[in-house]
Design an enzyme around this catalytic site. Structure first.
Site, PDB file in Angstrom:
ATOM      1  N   SER A  71       0.835  -1.203   0.000  1.00 22.77           N
ATOM      2  CA  SER A  71       0.000   0.000   0.000  1.00 22.77           C
ATOM      3  C   SER A  71       0.871   1.255   0.000  1.00 22.77           C
ATOM      4  CB  SER A  71      -0.940   0.005   1.205  1.00 22.77           C
ATOM      5  OG  SER A  71      -0.223  -0.232   2.397  1.00 22.77           O
ATOM      6  N   LYS A 139       4.852 -11.459   2.787  1.00 21.25           N
ATOM      7  CA  LYS A 139       3.417 -11.668   2.536  1.00 21.25           C
ATOM      8  C   LYS A 139       3.174 -11.835   1.041  1.00 21.25           C
ATOM      9  CE  LYS A 139       0.128  -8.381   3.420  1.00 21.25           C
ATOM     10  NZ  LYS A 139      -0.448  -8.138   2.084  1.00 21.25           N
ATOM     11  N   GLU A 208      -8.942  -9.909   3.863  1.00 20.94           N
ATOM     12  CA  GLU A 208      -9.297  -8.527   3.515  1.00 20.94           C
ATOM     13  C   GLU A 208     -10.624  -8.484   2.765  1.00 20.94           C
ATOM     14  OE1 GLU A 208      -6.255  -6.136   1.658  1.00 20.94           O
ATOM     15  OE2 GLU A 208      -7.675  -4.510   1.233  1.00 20.94           O
TER      16      GLU A 208
HETATM   17  O1  KIV Z   1      -0.386  -3.387   1.646  1.00 19.15           O
HETATM   18  C1  KIV Z   1      -1.045  -3.363   2.694  1.00 19.15           C
HETATM   19  O2  KIV Z   1      -1.086  -2.362   3.415  1.00 19.15           O
HETATM   20  C2  KIV Z   1      -1.775  -4.561   3.060  1.00 19.15           C
HETATM   21  C3  KIV Z   1      -2.746  -4.448   4.186  1.00 19.15           C
HETATM   22  C4  KIV Z   1      -3.934  -3.712   3.750  1.00 19.15           C
HETATM   23  C5  KIV Z   1      -3.097  -5.758   4.767  1.00 19.15           C
HETATM   24  O3  KIV Z   1      -1.616  -5.577   2.459  1.00 19.15           O
END
Ligand code: KIV
Length: 312
Positions: A71, A139, A208
């Site tokens: 993000s 992730k 999410e």
């Molecule tokens: O990129 C991000 O901030 C995320 C969160 C919204 C879980 O993946």
């Protein structure tokens, strides 16, 4: 008794010499402690951070997990979505966050394109986050179709966080940022995704943009801790974006976002006040200026006086 290694950031040696009041020592959060907390029904907290200052503030507020989310493509770099951020850009931010985090578990997002071109490439990129930036977990977005890939990354001794439901890297396939798992077939797919990633051994699972009822079922079903964002209150923990909780996104917030502060107003007020003070000669004051010592000032006066005499 503490058993932590003195080589760990914020480890035992630092605690022994600390002058802080004696209390419960803060434990380093690990993948194992997330599971323990799930078993003990202790809710987990996670916030994103993208730089040293925000990382320190989040870590020192005792948040369990710090996520360097992709993000940051939007919040820090001004892109319209997460798709264009690169591995090198993510590494740059993860390194800064690493320097600010002592106790929280540090998770870094693998960006779009960094695990889509083959297993070896994915493992190579995941290893960069560990070796170059000090991430403890990477992730990866996607459900059962990513299970084999995630196993390969875990085989390389890199813990993986799964991320299912509304996966922003799939925005073009989803046709926008839409809540997922609203139909019976959607729910079935999400359950299959969650179980596949749980069996693959993910360290945690981000849920999410899914109905709270579905998130509750997944949380009940899987051994791995679930961390929700727009997934209701029945997950094992919650994650929000740092800029969202502080009103720093310049966009209308999603339904699940709660503003815990107004950093936009705080910053705008401070910047306006600075500008006003400069224009009105209020800044800097004499107290905010450096001064010569009396002796140097006198010596300077003498020199200047002499120069004026010569010129006359
Ligand atoms: O990129 C991000 O901030 C995320 C969160 C919204 C879980 O993946």
């Amino acid at each position: 008794m503490r058993t932590g290694s003195i080589r760990q950031g914020g480890g035992a040696l630092e605690d022994i010499v600390s002058l802080a009041p004696i209390g419960e020592p803060r434990r380093k959060i690990t993948v194992a402690s997330l599971r323990e907390k799930k078993l003990q029904h202790q809710l987990l907290t996670c916030l994103t951070a993208y730089d040293y200052a925000s990382a320190r503030l989040v870590d020192e507020a005792d948040i369990d997990i710090v996520l360097v989310g992709d993000s940051l493509a939007m919040t820090m770099l001004g892109y319209p979505d997460t798709l264009s951020v690169t591995v090198d850009e993510m590494l740059h931010h993860t390194k800064a966050v690493r320097r600010g985090v002592k106790h929280a578990l540090l998770v870094a997002d693998m960006p779009y394109g960094s695990y889509h071109l083959g297993m070896d490439d994915a493992v190579r990129n995941a290893a960069r986050f560990v070796k170059e930036a000090g991430a403890e977990v990477v992730k990866i977005e996607g459900g059962e179709k990513r299970a084999d890939l995630i196993r390969r990354v875990i085989d390389a001794e890199i813990p993986v966080a799964g991320h299912i439901g509304l996966t922003p890297q799939s925005v073009n396939v989803m046709g926008g940022y839409k809540v997922q798992g609203k139909s019976l077939s959607g729910i079935e797919q999400l359950m299959r995704d969650a179980v596949a990633l749980d069996r693959a051994g993910v360290a945690l699972l981000v849920l999410e943009g899914i109905p709270r009822e579905v998130a509750a079922m997944i949380t009940e079903e899987v051994a791995t801790p679930t961390i929700g964002i727009g997934a209701g209150p029945d997950c094992d923990g919650q994650v929000l974006v740092f800029h969202d909780i502080l009103n720093l996104t310049f966009a209308p917030p999603a339904k699940f976002v709660r503003h815990y502060g107004d950093a936009a107003a705080l910053i705008a007020d401070a910047v306006h006040a600075f500008r006003e003070d400069v224009h009105s000669h209020q800044y800097p004051s004499d107290n905010e200026s450096y001064h010569l010592s009396k002796e140097t000032q006198q010596a300077l006066e003498t020199v200047l006086e002499r120069k004026r005499g010569i010129r006359r």
